[in-house]
Design a protein around this motif. Structure first.
Motif, PDB file in Angstrom:
ATOM      1  N   LEU A  36       0.827  -1.208   0.000  1.00  0.00           N
ATOM      2  CA  LEU A  36       0.000   0.000   0.000  1.00  0.00           C
ATOM      3  C   LEU A  36       0.862   1.259   0.000  1.00  0.00           C
ATOM      4  O   LEU A  36       0.586   2.214  -0.713  1.00  0.00           O
ATOM      5  CB  LEU A  36      -0.923   0.022   1.226  1.00  0.00           C
ATOM      6  CG  LEU A  36      -2.105  -0.925   1.229  1.00  0.00           C
ATOM      7  CD1 LEU A  36      -2.840  -0.841   2.570  1.00  0.00           C
ATOM      8  CD2 LEU A  36      -3.061  -0.617   0.086  1.00  0.00           C
ATOM      9  N   GLU A  39       2.510   1.601  -3.462  1.00  0.00           N
ATOM     10  CA  GLU A  39       1.522   2.048  -4.445  1.00  0.00           C
ATOM     11  C   GLU A  39       1.203   3.535  -4.275  1.00  0.00           C
ATOM     12  O   GLU A  39       0.993   4.250  -5.252  1.00  0.00           O
ATOM     13  CB  GLU A  39       0.242   1.220  -4.296  1.00  0.00           C
ATOM     14  CG  GLU A  39      -0.842   1.555  -5.292  1.00  0.00           C
ATOM     15  CD  GLU A  39      -2.058   0.673  -5.106  1.00  0.00           C
ATOM     16  OE1 GLU A  39      -3.181   1.215  -5.161  1.00  0.00           O
ATOM     17  OE2 GLU A  39      -1.895  -0.540  -4.901  1.00  0.00           O
ATOM     18  N   ALA A 113      -7.737  -4.733   3.075  1.00  0.00           N
ATOM     19  CA  ALA A 113      -7.024  -3.926   2.081  1.00  0.00           C
ATOM     20  C   ALA A 113      -7.028  -4.599   0.715  1.00  0.00           C
ATOM     21  O   ALA A 113      -6.903  -3.933  -0.311  1.00  0.00           O
ATOM     22  CB  ALA A 113      -5.596  -3.666   2.544  1.00  0.00           C
ATOM     23  N   ARG A 114      -7.150  -5.912   0.695  1.00  0.00           N
ATOM     24  CA  ARG A 114      -7.119  -6.651  -0.563  1.00  0.00           C
ATOM     25  C   ARG A 114      -8.445  -6.578  -1.328  1.00  0.00           C
ATOM     26  O   ARG A 114      -8.538  -7.023  -2.446  1.00  0.00           O
ATOM     27  CB  ARG A 114      -6.732  -8.101  -0.290  1.00  0.00           C
ATOM     28  CG  ARG A 114      -5.275  -8.230   0.129  1.00  0.00           C
ATOM     29  CD  ARG A 114      -4.963  -9.583   0.732  1.00  0.00           C
ATOM     30  NE  ARG A 114      -3.553  -9.728   1.031  1.00  0.00           N
ATOM     31  CZ  ARG A 114      -2.951  -9.233   2.116  1.00  0.00           C
ATOM     32  NH1 ARG A 114      -3.649  -8.560   2.989  1.00  0.00           N
ATOM     33  NH2 ARG A 114      -1.665  -9.400   2.312  1.00  0.00           N
ATOM     34  N   PRO A 121      -6.380   2.026   2.230  1.00  0.00           N
ATOM     35  CA  PRO A 121      -5.359   2.986   1.771  1.00  0.00           C
ATOM     36  C   PRO A 121      -5.601   4.404   2.289  1.00  0.00           C
ATOM     37  O   PRO A 121      -4.666   5.097   2.675  1.00  0.00           O
ATOM     38  CB  PRO A 121      -5.471   2.944   0.241  1.00  0.00           C
ATOM     39  CG  PRO A 121      -6.168   1.673  -0.078  1.00  0.00           C
ATOM     40  CD  PRO A 121      -7.055   1.381   1.102  1.00  0.00           C
TER      41      PRO A 121
END
Length: 164
Positions: A36, A39, A113-114, A121
């Motif tokens: 995260l 990204e 989060a997936r 995020p």
């Protein structure tokens, strides 16, 4: 603003859960926090330490003492703790007593989060910003707000954190 290094302590919780198939229960897996942060192109220096992989409902007093000890003994004065939302406020109370003089921000997610639709995020970004700008104390970054860690609760019906 200076580039203060941030310590990220991961403890598990929904933010790091994975769902393997329709017959499986959620399982806490390798932390997705580094991905995260990559990204999001986070350029603030940080160090990550995985303390445990637990649902917050399974955290014990010994687990909370470990989190507090890691935060207290760390050279960093700005700390983000990823944590399950069900008992986040209980850990905040322990940290407030055990980690004076540091800025500690707890955050997590209401969905993993997936998942495509997740608050992970955004909450993590809020926690990083709060860790850099809030004063010493314990804070909770959830639901688009930064709360005093001792004056907040999870509102299950509204699916958000609210000030008390």
């Amino acid at each position: 603003m200076s580039q203060t290094s941030i310590l990220v302590l991961t403890t598990g919780g929904t933010i790091d859960k994975a769902y393997f198939d329709a017959l499986s229960e959620y399982q806490i897996v390798d932390s997705g926090i580094p991905a995260l942060l990559k990204e999001a192109r986070v350029s603030v220096p940080f160090r990550m330490v995985e303390l445990m992989r637990k649902d917050s409902l399974e955290l014990t007093d010994a687990d909370r003492a470990l989190i507090a000890s890691a935060a207290r003994q760390a050279p960093e004065t700005h700390i983000v703790v990823t944590h399950g939302t069900d008992t986040m406020t209980e850990t905040a109370k322990v940290l407030a007593k055990a980690v004076p003089g540091k800025t500690v921000v707890l955050t997590g997610a209401l969905s993993p989060a997936r998942f495509a639709e997740t608050d992970a995020p955004f909450n993590l970004g809020m926690a990083f910003a709060a860790a850099q700008t809030a004063g010493p104390g314990v804070w909770i970054a959830m639901s688009g707000q930064v709360f005093d860690g001792l004056k907040v609760r999870k509102d299950r019906e509204a699916e958000k954190f609210v000030a008390i």
